[in-house]
Scaffold this motif. Structure first.
Motif, short mmCIF file in Angstrom:
data_model
loop_
_atom_site.label_atom_id
_atom_site.label_comp_id
_atom_site.label_asym_id
_atom_site.label_seq_id
_atom_site.Cartn_x
_atom_site.Cartn_y
_atom_site.Cartn_z
N THR A 501 -115.15 -26.70 21.53
CA THR A 501 -114.02 -27.59 21.29
C THR A 501 -112.76 -26.97 21.86
N ILE A 502 -112.06 -27.69 22.74
CA ILE A 502 -110.80 -27.23 23.30
C ILE A 502 -109.67 -27.79 22.46
N PRO A 503 -108.88 -26.94 21.80
CA PRO A 503 -107.79 -27.44 20.95
C PRO A 503 -106.79 -28.26 21.77
N VAL A 504 -106.30 -29.32 21.14
CA VAL A 504 -105.27 -30.15 21.79
C VAL A 504 -104.14 -30.38 20.80
N ALA A 505 -102.98 -30.68 21.34
CA ALA A 505 -101.82 -30.94 20.48
C ALA A 505 -102.02 -32.20 19.68
N THR A 506 -101.69 -32.13 18.41
CA THR A 506 -101.80 -33.30 17.55
C THR A 506 -100.59 -34.20 17.67
N GLN A 507 -99.51 -33.68 18.25
CA GLN A 507 -98.29 -34.45 18.44
C GLN A 507 -97.42 -33.71 19.45
N ALA A 508 -96.48 -34.41 20.02
CA ALA A 508 -95.56 -33.78 20.97
C ALA A 508 -94.60 -32.88 20.20
N ALA A 509 -94.39 -31.69 20.75
CA ALA A 509 -93.49 -30.74 20.07
C ALA A 509 -93.03 -29.70 21.07
N ARG A 510 -91.82 -29.16 20.81
CA ARG A 510 -91.28 -28.07 21.61
C ARG A 510 -91.36 -26.80 20.76
N ILE A 511 -91.96 -25.78 21.34
CA ILE A 511 -92.22 -24.54 20.58
C ILE A 511 -91.59 -23.38 21.32
N PHE A 531 -102.64 -26.47 25.05
CA PHE A 531 -102.83 -27.45 23.97
C PHE A 531 -102.08 -28.75 24.25
N GLY A 532 -101.00 -28.68 25.04
CA GLY A 532 -100.22 -29.87 25.33
C GLY A 532 -98.81 -29.82 24.78
N TYR A 533 -98.40 -28.66 24.28
CA TYR A 533 -97.05 -28.53 23.74
C TYR A 533 -96.10 -28.08 24.84
N ALA A 534 -94.83 -28.40 24.67
CA ALA A 534 -93.78 -27.88 25.56
C ALA A 534 -93.33 -26.53 24.99
N GLU A 535 -93.38 -25.50 25.79
CA GLU A 535 -93.08 -24.16 25.27
C GLU A 535 -91.98 -23.51 26.10
N SER A 536 -91.22 -22.64 25.38
CA SER A 536 -90.21 -21.80 26.00
C SER A 536 -90.41 -20.38 25.49
N GLU A 537 -89.91 -19.38 26.23
CA GLU A 537 -90.14 -17.98 25.88
C GLU A 537 -88.81 -17.25 25.70
N ALA A 538 -88.82 -16.29 24.75
CA ALA A 538 -87.68 -15.40 24.54
C ALA A 538 -88.22 -14.00 24.29
N ALA A 539 -87.55 -12.98 24.86
CA ALA A 539 -88.03 -11.60 24.78
C ALA A 539 -87.60 -10.88 23.52
N ASP A 540 -86.63 -11.44 22.77
CA ASP A 540 -86.16 -10.79 21.54
C ASP A 540 -85.50 -11.81 20.64
N GLY A 541 -85.16 -11.39 19.43
CA GLY A 541 -84.59 -12.31 18.45
C GLY A 541 -83.25 -12.87 18.86
N ALA A 542 -82.38 -12.03 19.44
CA ALA A 542 -81.05 -12.49 19.84
C ALA A 542 -81.15 -13.58 20.90
N SER A 543 -82.02 -13.39 21.89
CA SER A 543 -82.20 -14.41 22.93
C SER A 543 -82.74 -15.70 22.33
N ALA A 544 -83.63 -15.58 21.33
CA ALA A 544 -84.18 -16.77 20.69
C ALA A 544 -83.10 -17.57 19.99
N VAL A 545 -82.18 -16.90 19.31
CA VAL A 545 -81.10 -17.61 18.61
C VAL A 545 -80.24 -18.37 19.61
N ILE A 546 -79.93 -17.74 20.75
CA ILE A 546 -79.12 -18.40 21.78
C ILE A 546 -79.83 -19.65 22.29
N LEU A 547 -81.14 -19.57 22.55
CA LEU A 547 -81.89 -20.73 23.03
C LEU A 547 -81.90 -21.85 21.99
N MET A 548 -82.01 -21.49 20.72
CA MET A 548 -82.03 -22.51 19.67
C MET A 548 -80.68 -23.17 19.51
N GLU A 549 -79.61 -22.44 19.82
CA GLU A 549 -78.28 -23.05 19.78
C GLU A 549 -78.10 -24.04 20.94
#
Length: 623
Positions: A501-511, A531-549
């Motif tokens: 079984t190949i996992p697939v996204a149950t709904q559209a989501a950005r992760i 799986f079918g999700y839209a994904e973005s990457e961050a190398a550390d917590g500070a960068s992640a906060v900036i992306l979420m803003e």
């Protein structure tokens, strides 16, 4: 200092007054005209130092009174007499009843000098008696073995404890050397001890050494202090030795050192497991992502499958390593013992080496036991390693399982149990050592070759699992360790993901994927993309906060241990500012940093199905 006390005895009052007047400046003077009363005074006054008594007195002569006084008091005695009584004086001197005499009429200076000398003898005698009493009290009641030797090593004083160590009584040891006494007893002559004695005498300095006696593993440790004693000439004339049993202290010190070592080793194991889990996550994830792309290439697919299986074995070893480093309560469940032992085959083969053969005799009924499987694996590994070490020239180990029904057992309730036995053909264990093998930190192995915790851990597992550990051994005939555990109805099978079984996204989501390890971050993001999700990457917590803003995300997947900001700290910020965005923590070593109970965790290395299931569960409330 208070004055010394003297007693003057004379039937003539004028003589008593004269004696009191002569000595009252230097001494406290007690007087009596009756010899019988003098004896009563002596009985009541233990501090009297000197008795000055007349010879001719009614009722009792002076020498007779002083002879009786000698039996109840240690005071020095001086007899006052005329020339006609010289025979009585000589007799009293010969009997030791008096230490001096003076004739009447006396010379005041001579009498003062005689009393002063008698007083000094009494004082020195008292001091000597006190020192002797202190020394004998120390010798008789000390828990240490104490001895005094002359410069040639002969005993001049020793206590009963030291004599007992030599197999003699005190009288038999006096005037003899320790070497001679040991040689007569047929034991080690103790040349090292004699050499240490001579070294202390030659150096004229106190020394402190540790001495071990007894068989390996059963040593008794003694701390020996040697104190040279100088004579009036300045040369060393005697040597005092004090031997104290410090076995318990040495044991406690060893336990403390081993405890620190085990704590450090556990920390190291956890750190290694964390790094390996990151590597295995990248390897297994990359292989899983590559597998669909080579489905039409059987030869390449076989190679990838082999690599996947090897990496999965590495993940199992890392899990065992983490199980070793963790300090946690047991988690018993029904375990298929045959399957557990079979699954340890490669681990045991790699641990035992080429000189030891491993055989399994497993009960065909496939018995299950109620036990913590991780701790049981570690226990079996410890027992096999102990067996290997008992066969330095090679040999065989047999691991067996069987069902045992106990009735009227003195240690366990009636019922069915499962026995796991590890038997070897090694050197065996002497009875004296067999009694101690389950003590924590007790080991007969050389320094650096054993922790002394293996059998203690197995014993603890048996006790905590409501079972029993039994060890039988014969010197030269091998050893068998049997672990008895409560029987369970059936083993709980581990859930196996459906690889088709190949996992697939149950709904559209950005992760948003946050991880300081680029390879792990890329694999995680690639899984989510597959799986079918839209994904973005961050190398550390500070960068992640900036992306979420800057952008909206439906889920944050963050590594636990990251420099600057941990995954838990990032989760706290996300919950405070974006309360509707869930956070999933990924970790290769969950014990490294405390994780709140309400924060979801996925342990590395993980498969795509595990990640898909957890992501789907966390996104479901938002949907």
């Amino acid at each position: 200092m208070s004055k010394g006390t003297i007693l003057a005895v004379d039937d003539e009052p004028d003589i008593l007054i004269a004696l009191e007047d002569l000595f009252e400046d230097e001494y406290r003077v007690l007087t009596t005209s009756k010899p019988a009363e003098a004896l009563d005074i002596l009985a009541a006054e233990p501090d009297i130092a000197v008795i000055v008594s007349d010879q001719r007195m009614p009722g009792m002569t002076g020498d007779a009174m002083l002879a009786q006084a000698r039996g109840l008091h240690d005071a020095q005695a001086i007899l006052l007499t005329g020339y006609a009584d010289m025979s009585a004086v000589i007799a009293a001197l010969n009997r030791g009843g008096i230490t001096g005499y003076a004739t009447k009429p006396w010379d005041a200076d001579l009498l003062r000098g005689a009393v002063r000398q008698a007083y000094e003898r009494h004082r020195l005698g008292r001091e000597l008696a006190t020192e002797r009493a202190l020394l004998m009290g120390l010798l008789d009641h000390s828990a240490d073995a104490i001895a005094f030797k002359d410069a040639d090593g002969r005993f001049v004083r020793l206590n009963a404890r030291k004599a007992e160590a030599l197999g003699r009584n005190v009288a038999e040891c006096l005037g003899r050397t320790e070497d001679a006494l040991r040689a007569e007893a047929g034991s080690d002559p103790g040349t090292e001890s004699a050499a240490a004695d001579m070294a202390a005498i030659d150096s004229a300095q106190p020394t402190d050494t540790l001495v071990a006696t007894g068989e390996p593993g059963l040593e008794r440790w003694s701390q020996v202090v040697r104190v040279p004693i100088r004579a009036a000439s300045g040369a060393v004339a005697h040597l005092a030795t004090i031997e104290r049993d410090v076995t318990e202290q040495k044991s406690l010190e060893a336990r403390l050192r081993q405890s620190d070592k085990m704590q450090a080793l556990g920390t190291l194991a956890g750190g290694i497991a964390h790094d390996f889990n990151n590597l295995l996550t990248a390897i297994l994830g990359s292989l899983e992502l590559a597998t669909p792309k080579i489905a039409d290439q059987p030869r390449v697919l076989r190679l990838v499958t082999n690599a996947t299986q090897a990496a999965q074995r590495g993940a199992t070893l890392t899990k065992r390593l983490l199980g070793f480093s963790r300090s946690r309560d047991l988690r018993p469940r029904a375990v298929d013992l045959n399957g557990l032992i079979a699954g340890m085959g490669e681990l045991l083969s790699g641990s035992l080496g080429g000189l030891v053969s491993l055989t399994t005799l497993l009960d065909p009924s496939e018995p299950a036991a109620c036990v913590d499987p991780d701790q049981l694996e570690l226990a079996i590994l410890n027992l096999c390693i102990n067996s290997r070490d008992a066969m330095p020239e090679g040999g065989g180990i047999v691991i067996s399982t069987r069902i045992a029904a106990l009735v009227d057992d003195p240690d366990l309730p009636d019922g069915d149990y499962v026995a796991i036995a590890v038997a070897d053909t090694g050197t065996g264990i002497p009875p004296a050592i067999l009694q101690r093998v389950c003590e924590p930190f007790f080991t007969t192995k050389a320094l650096g070759q054993g922790t002394g915790l293996g059998l203690a851990m197995v014993f603890g597992l048996a006790q905590q699992s409501s079972g029993r550990l039994r060890i039988t051994s014969e010197v030269g005939g091998g050893t068998q360790v049997e672990l008895l555990l409560p029987r369970a109805e059936a083993a709980v099978a581990d859930e196996i993901a459906d690889e088709a079984t190949i996992p697939v996204a149950t709904q559209a989501a950005r992760i948003l994927v946050v991880d300081d390890d680029a390879e792990v971050r890329h694999v995680t993001a690639s899984f989510l993309n597959t799986f079918g999700y839209a994904e973005s990457e961050a190398a550390d917590g500070a960068s992640a906060v900036i992306l979420m803003e800057q952008s909206r995300f439906d889920l944050v997947v963050a590594d636990l241990a990251m420099p600057g900001m941990t995954g838990v700290e990032l989760a706290e910020i996300v919950r405070a500012r974006w309360a509707d965005v869930p956070v999933l923590i990924l970790t290769g070593h969950a014990e490294a940093i405390p994780i709140p109970a309400d924060l979801p965790v996925l342990r590395k290395p993980f498969e795509s199905g595990d990640l898909a299931a957890e992501v789907s569960r966390l996104l479901r409330p938002a949907a």
